[in-house]
Design an enzyme around this catalytic site. Structure first.
Site, mmCIF file in Angstrom:
data_model
loop_
_atom_site.group_PDB
_atom_site.id
_atom_site.type_symbol
_atom_site.label_atom_id
_atom_site.label_comp_id
_atom_site.label_asym_id
_atom_site.label_seq_id
_atom_site.Cartn_x
_atom_site.Cartn_y
_atom_site.Cartn_z
ATOM 1 N N GLU A 171 -2.378 6.744 -1.168
ATOM 2 C CA GLU A 171 -3.603 5.951 -1.158
ATOM 3 C C GLU A 171 -4.873 6.791 -1.233
ATOM 4 O OE1 GLU A 171 -0.476 3.219 0.271
ATOM 5 O OE2 GLU A 171 -0.946 5.302 0.696
ATOM 6 N N PHE A 189 -3.721 0.898 4.883
ATOM 7 C CA PHE A 189 -3.779 2.120 4.090
ATOM 8 C C PHE A 189 -5.053 2.176 3.255
ATOM 9 C CE2 PHE A 189 1.008 1.393 4.169
ATOM 10 C CZ PHE A 189 1.140 2.021 5.387
#
Length: 117
Positions: free
Chosen positions: A66, A91
């Site tokens: 991410e 995330f």
């Protein structure tokens, strides 16, 4: 003073968020060639697999990275693309906060971040 709230009934055939998201991004891609979609290995989860069939070069699966994905989105934005970035909400916010703050926010990049689930 009591407040009155209207109850809104959902249609029986209401779509899930992932269906709406995938259809909306595809529709936007049809209208604007600069729109790209980035995902953190969740293409089947959010339903953007259909985008890959229509625009395979405009759907980027960044894998379970991410923070790196936010940097990729910032770079794409810097060259005129309009990235739609998707991952799970924790995330999108916690793990990638520094990249979102510096690479996207501080440099004022045109990136849309979508956190689901």
């Amino acid at each position: 003073m009591a407040h009155q709230f209207k109850t809104v009934e959902l249609e029986k055939d209401a779509q899930e968020m992932r269906q709406v998201y995938a259809a909306t991004v595809l529709e936007l891609m049809n209208e604007n060639e600069n729109i790209v979609a980035l995902d953190a290995d969740l293409v089947s989860c959010i339903g953007t697999g259909g985008i890959a069939k229509v625009y395979p070069e405009r759907l980027i699966n960044c894998g379970i990275q991410e923070a790196n994905m936010m940097g990729v989105a910032a770079g794409l934005s810097a060259v005129g693309k309009i990235p739609y970035v998707h991952t799970f909400a924790p995330f999108a916010s916690r793990r990638s906060f520094d990249q979102v703050f510096l690479s996207i926010g501080y440099s004022r990049q045109n990136v849309r971040i979508i956190g689901s689930d």
